[in-house]
Design a protein around this motif. Sequence first.
Motif, short mmCIF file in Angstrom:
data_model
loop_
_atom_site.label_atom_id
_atom_site.label_comp_id
_atom_site.label_asym_id
_atom_site.label_seq_id
_atom_site.Cartn_x
_atom_site.Cartn_y
_atom_site.Cartn_z
N ILE A 99 0.83 -1.21 0.00
CA ILE A 99 0.00 0.00 0.00
C ILE A 99 0.86 1.25 0.00
N ASN A 100 0.32 2.31 -0.59
CA ASN A 100 0.95 3.63 -0.63
C ASN A 100 2.38 3.53 -1.13
N ASN A 101 2.52 2.92 -2.30
CA ASN A 101 3.83 2.72 -2.91
C ASN A 101 4.26 4.00 -3.61
N CYS A 102 5.25 4.66 -3.06
CA CYS A 102 5.62 5.99 -3.54
C CYS A 102 6.80 5.86 -4.50
N ALA A 103 8.00 6.15 -4.04
CA ALA A 103 9.16 6.00 -4.90
C ALA A 103 9.58 4.53 -4.91
N HIS A 104 10.73 4.26 -5.45
CA HIS A 104 11.08 2.89 -5.78
C HIS A 104 12.59 2.72 -5.73
N GLY A 105 13.02 1.57 -6.19
CA GLY A 105 14.42 1.29 -6.39
C GLY A 105 14.55 0.12 -7.33
N ALA A 106 15.77 -0.28 -7.57
CA ALA A 106 16.02 -1.43 -8.44
C ALA A 106 17.25 -2.15 -7.92
N THR A 107 17.44 -3.37 -8.39
CA THR A 107 18.59 -4.17 -8.00
C THR A 107 19.45 -4.45 -9.22
N LEU A 138 12.15 -2.72 -6.69
CA LEU A 138 11.88 -2.45 -5.28
C LEU A 138 10.81 -1.37 -5.19
N THR A 139 9.67 -1.72 -4.62
CA THR A 139 8.61 -0.74 -4.40
C THR A 139 8.54 -0.45 -2.91
N CYS A 140 8.32 0.82 -2.56
CA CYS A 140 8.51 1.25 -1.18
C CYS A 140 7.21 1.79 -0.59
N GLU A 141 6.86 1.28 0.59
CA GLU A 141 5.62 1.64 1.26
C GLU A 141 5.83 2.90 2.09
N GLU A 142 5.14 3.97 1.70
CA GLU A 142 5.39 5.27 2.33
C GLU A 142 4.36 5.59 3.42
N ASN A 143 3.28 6.29 3.08
CA ASN A 143 2.31 6.71 4.10
C ASN A 143 1.26 5.63 4.34
N THR A 169 3.26 -5.37 9.50
CA THR A 169 3.58 -6.03 8.23
C THR A 169 3.62 -5.06 7.07
N TYR A 170 3.50 -3.76 7.36
CA TYR A 170 3.60 -2.71 6.34
C TYR A 170 4.68 -1.71 6.74
N GLY A 171 5.14 -0.95 5.75
CA GLY A 171 6.20 0.03 5.97
C GLY A 171 7.55 -0.47 5.52
N TRP A 172 7.55 -1.41 4.56
CA TRP A 172 8.78 -2.08 4.15
C TRP A 172 9.15 -1.79 2.69
N VAL A 173 10.36 -2.15 2.34
CA VAL A 173 10.77 -2.24 0.94
C VAL A 173 10.33 -3.61 0.42
N VAL A 174 9.63 -3.61 -0.71
CA VAL A 174 9.06 -4.84 -1.26
C VAL A 174 9.76 -5.17 -2.59
N GLU A 175 10.29 -6.36 -2.69
CA GLU A 175 10.96 -6.78 -3.92
C GLU A 175 9.99 -7.56 -4.81
N ILE A 176 9.95 -7.19 -6.10
CA ILE A 176 9.11 -7.84 -7.10
C ILE A 176 9.99 -8.26 -8.27
N ASP A 177 9.84 -9.48 -8.73
CA ASP A 177 10.58 -9.95 -9.91
C ASP A 177 9.69 -9.77 -11.13
N LYS A 208 8.40 -10.18 -2.00
CA LYS A 208 8.92 -10.33 -0.64
C LYS A 208 9.16 -8.96 -0.01
N LYS A 209 8.71 -8.84 1.24
CA LYS A 209 8.98 -7.64 2.02
C LYS A 209 10.30 -7.86 2.75
N ARG A 210 11.29 -6.99 2.47
CA ARG A 210 12.65 -7.17 2.96
C ARG A 210 12.84 -6.42 4.28
#
Length: 730
Positions: free
Chosen positions: A247-255, A261-266, A340-348, A357-359
């Motif tokens: 939820i509330n996936n704001c900015a992101h990242g990559a590997t 990497l999708t990031c749960e913000e607010n 279980t929220y507020g994490w960096v989530v990895e998606i393939d 997976k929430k890292r």
Amino acid sequence: MNEITRQEFLADPDDAITNVSDNPSFESILNARLSRRSILKGSFGFAATTFLGGGLAACAGTSYEPSLKLNFNAVAKSLADAVVVPSGYTVTVLYRLGDPINAATPAYMNDGADTSASFASRAGDHHDGIHYFGLSSDGKYSAGANDRGLLCMNHEAITPAYLHPNGATIVNSVRTVSDEVIKEMHAHGVSVIEVAKSGSAVTYKQNSGFNRRVTTFTDMTLSGPAAGTAAMITAYSPDGSKTRGTINNCAHGATPWGTYLTCEENWAGYFRRITATDNPNRTAKELASFSRYGVAGNGRELWATATASDSTDTSFSRWNAMKLGTSADGRDDFRNVANTYGWVVEIDPFSPTSTPKKRTAMGRFAHEGAWLGPVAAGKPLVWYMGCDSRMEYIYKYVSTANWDPADVNKGMTAGDKYLNDGKLYVAKFNADGTGQWLELKFGSNNIMAAYAPYAFADQADVLINTRLAADAAGATKMDRPEWGAVNPANGEVYMTLTNNNSSNRTISNLDAANPRFYNDPKGTAQTAQRGNPNGHIVRWAEAGGNVAATSFAWDVFLFGARSTADGTNVNVSNLTAANDFSSPDGLWFAPSTGLLWIETDDGAYTDVTNCMLLAAVAGKVGDGAKKTITSTDGATSKAVDTFVGKALGETNLRRFLVGPKECEITGLAETPDGKALFVNIQHPGEDTAPTFSNPSSFGSHWPDGGNARPRSATIVITKDDGGQVGGSLS
């Protein structure tokens, strides 16, 4: 039925301050006059590196500045309901709210009548962070593929009014139409779509087997040190091994191995927890955690108030974080669900059936994004992260495992290797212009059971309550850290500090890193906006160019301001009508050229212009000069010495794009050759409450025009002569 604006659900979550620690703020620790030259004489050279496993290489001491040139004329500020770009460029709308991602889903009607079930196969709302992954002919990640790729993007939130025929149906603060809630829950999350480039034309492939929506309904594995602990137990996962949705996936990242990497913000505001009822049933530690993260209230979209037709369906009740069951551990309710929220989530993205997976090793807070630092074989990997709220912190994660290029295309297996075991740090900015990375480790840096505000039990507790651990360590409070970006030329890190107000930043606590207190009058009524309403961008260089270093040097890159503001004490970066801006948010270095893109999410300068995108040729930490800035609040004056990055002028900083009405410009990606730029236009028309019987009243009609409802969308920008977008290397 109610015509309701987003503000009626919840006040701006970015304005909710939950950090009441005694830690110094960025504006309260730097009153000493700095001698930066002595700081910057140290070595910040950085060895040859690559980004994303095969991208741009750079050597110590190199800089893009001599060879990178902006290749466009600045666009003027605009209040039009349109995307404005320079002459010689073309904008194409690629992927809009509601667009189908398979052949079986019909075209979007955009009148609120599209079914909730269909939204599992449609573009979500509020397009945000975005990344392009090159796709090879054998269906694997290929960093250099220009003509075919997978585009991953976040759908941060929603504008409920436009998703339903007459807005959200709410009676006495209760969601009485459960189907509307299902639609809204599908409209959050992430899209993965296949895109193709032929010449200058870019399209998305509606029937691609890679296309996928990840939503609040998608099963998620919890991984890392906090997985399977007592704090993760819910009725959905009695062993604490998984959760449902993101939820509330704001900015992101990559590997560098090719995952998103999708990031749960607010996220905290989505959960219902009525404190008067729930607080007496909770422990002191639970209450401290809820308070620090802001888990309280009705829930911003009131999802927990909807009723399911099946009593065993927990789709709505899982948003209720109150202690309602009788079990000792929480397996009969969702009292622990917020953990279980507020994490960096990895998606393939290359494995459409894989489970995200929430890292947890990367910490739990209001993640704006996770930005990959320099990548070198045999060295640790690093991701920089901001906690997006005023007076919060900047973090970095350093993997225990050293990078092995053989791990490219190993998907979640590689993620387990690098993202489940590492060191998490928080930044402390010192008065002398240096800084330290403080490790967030149980038993060190005051993070222990004896810490009075919160008695930590173990490392999992530290990661679940990262904000409290950062408080204990003595991190520096920052002004709403948002996006970060890493300069591929020298490894230096940039981060936007979007803005602050006078209730947080008073004239008495100005300092070198936050030296301005001023009024930015808005509108014909000249409404006062005091504090630092226009924001600024900080940057730092790791000691020795080592991503695992625990010290750094920092300075200020740019200050946002109106070009007409006081040029000595407010418009410190000497911005002109061609490049003035407010509230920097998105930030991204183009891998192809090293061009720095700056996006705005602004409420301060919107009397003059809609939000915008600027292009900059970045310098390096310490390239500017010392300056004294004097501020006044009408009764008191204060002079502060600071160091400002070298003025870029119109040669090296220009406005490239202005968006439609009431939007935010956010998210950037490009094809590896730099000839197609992807940009997200988020929530056009959001600030105007619609009158559905009078469509002309809508705050925006972009991108469809006429009297259409506005839609968030991804656009593609290309140069008419086929060249690189924004800037060229010569």
